[in-house]
Motif scaffolding. Structure first.
Motif: not given
Lengths: 221, 226
Positions: B62-67, B73-77, B150-163
């Motif tokens: 959850a913390a990683i996904f929040r990035g 605002r709403h993403a499937p994941l 990250p980068g797809y379906c509403g998960w912002h590409i910046s999510g890569q950082e925490k991942l």
């Protein structure tokens, strides 16, 4: 002129070995470089572009033809320059910031060069400010932007907004492309055109460059 | 440890031809067929497939996904992963040599071969995702696993950082730049979500779906359910 048809046919076949020799032969026969370009090389590329559009050939065939085009252009370029034949204009292209997918952008660049444009390829992950700064400093008529991710598309709007802010919108035209992008999206963000594929992108850029010329040319330097 | 045997990554010729735009079962010209043969040869010689995975709890993810808080605002994941039974952070790369060769071919005006090799490598990276999904399914019988990136379906590409901070794929030679883009070029990353098949169904009425012309997120579920 049979030699021009042979150039076009060799180019269509992607034969970069034959095209330079045939180009030299045409020049030796006294045909003007601009005529060799228009009725030999570009005529051949136009046929290739149309065959690609209707899925009769596929991308590597187009690229082999483009390589043959380059081989012919290498011979014609100095002659065209010394004869004062101008290029069709300069185009700055790149994949927008946050996007590393650059194959589509590369292909558009190759085909634009084949169509007689000067191309400044900024690569991938290009910030909005860089697109505009490079277009200004390189005196470009068109900025072409590519994105493959929905999350990076907003950078395209940033470029359009920045051009408006600097009073360059209309003087430097914009075209967008890439999997998630559409003509509707282009309209929504105020881009001047949308290219569905590389062949269509080249056609749109030709129109944009002509329109930019009519407006009195290029960016403020 | 996930194994990525090269034959399982290598795309069939028909898939490469289709990816490059030849439709209707047409055959490539002899010159293009030769390019395809050479590209597959380069792929076999230059690929250095390596992957890394790390099990995480739903709370950790959850913390990683929040990035950085930049997701849609709403993403499937956000509704899929809490219902998963297993989550694995995942990254894979074909290595730097093949990416360098693609760059070299384009820079040297051998772009026809470069384009074919690029298509082969992209399809191979996609296949690596499927291999990883199969591995995740093998860890628990009866579950369906899909990779979300990250980068797809509403998960912002910046999510890569925490991942990347959690997974540490630097061990297999992967890195991120300031725009969260991966190097080497032919790499994939994300989270393997394993759970009941139903959790992966995505409605397709998210705002960003309207702009998406390649709804692989929905098609892959339909394909594997058939």
């Amino acid at each position: 002129m049979e030699i021009l048809q042979r150039i076009a046919q060799s180019l269509e076949a992607g034969d970069d070995g034959d095209v330079p020799g045939l180009t030299r032969q045409a020049l030796a026969e006294g045909i003007a470089p601009k005529v060799v370009l228009d009725q030999g090389l570009i005529a051949g590329m136009n046929v290739v572009g149309e065959k690609f559009r209707v899925h009769e050939i596929f991308l590597p065939d187009v690229l082999l033809a483009a390589k043959a085009m380059y081989a012919g252009m290498d011979i014609l370029k100095p002659l065209l320059s010394s004869a004062g034949v101008a290029s069709r204009g300069r185009v700055v292209i790149g994949s927008v910031q946050g996007d590393l997918h650059d194959i589509g952008k590369n292909l558009v660049g190759i085909m634009l060069r084949g169509a007689g444009f000067e191309v400044v390829d900024l690569g991938n992950d290009v910030a909005a400010e860089k697109f505009v700064a490079e277009a200004k400093s390189r005196d470009a008529r068109v900025i072409g932007m590519s994105a493959l991710l929905t999350t990076t598309m907003p950078v395209m709007k940033e470029v359009v907004d920045l051009l408006k802010k600097e009073n360059l919108h209309g003087r430097i035209k914009t075209i967008i492309g890439g999997a998630p992008v559409s003509r509707e999206y282009a309209g929504e963000i105020g881009a001047d055109a949308y290219g569905y594929d590389c062949a269509q992108a080249v056609e749109r850029v030709k129109e944009l460059a002509a329109a930019a010329s009519l407006r009195g040319g290029t960016a403020a330097s | 440890m996930i194994d990525f045997p090269l034959p399982r990554l290598e795309p069939p010729e028909a898939a490469v031809v289709a990816a490059l735009g030849l439709k209707g079962g047409r055959r490539p010209s002899p010159r293009s067929a030769e390019l395809l043969r050479r590209a597959l040869e380069l792929f076999r010689g230059l690929s250095e497939p390596r992957g890394v995975s790390l099990p995480v709890t739903a709370e950790e993810f959850a913390a990683i996904f929040r990035g950085q808080g930049r997701n849609a605002r709403h993403a499937p994941l956000e509704v899929i992963f809490p219902r998963a039974e297993r989550l694995h952070l995942f990254a894979f790369t074909l290595g730097e040599r093949i990416s360098a060769e693609i760059r070299r071919l384009f820079a040297g005006d051998d772009f026809a071969l470069g384009a074919v090799l690029d298509a082969v490598a992209s399809l191979a990276a996609d296949n690596a995702g499927r291999v990883a999904e199969g591995w995740a399914e093998s860890q628990a019988a009866g579950l369906k696993a899909y990779l979300y990136s990250p980068g797809y379906c509403g998960w912002h590409i910046s999510g890569q950082e925490k991942l990347f901070a959690s997974l540490k794929p630097g061990a297999i030679g992967m890195s991120l730049n300031n725009s969260y883009l991966m190097a080497p070029l032919k790499s994939i990353s994300g989270v393997l979500v394993a759970g009941p098949a139903g959790i992966h169904r995505i409605s397709g009425d998210y705002p960003f779906c309207a702009q998406c012309k390649s709804p692989a997120c929905r098609e892959r579920v339909t394909e594997r359910s058939a």
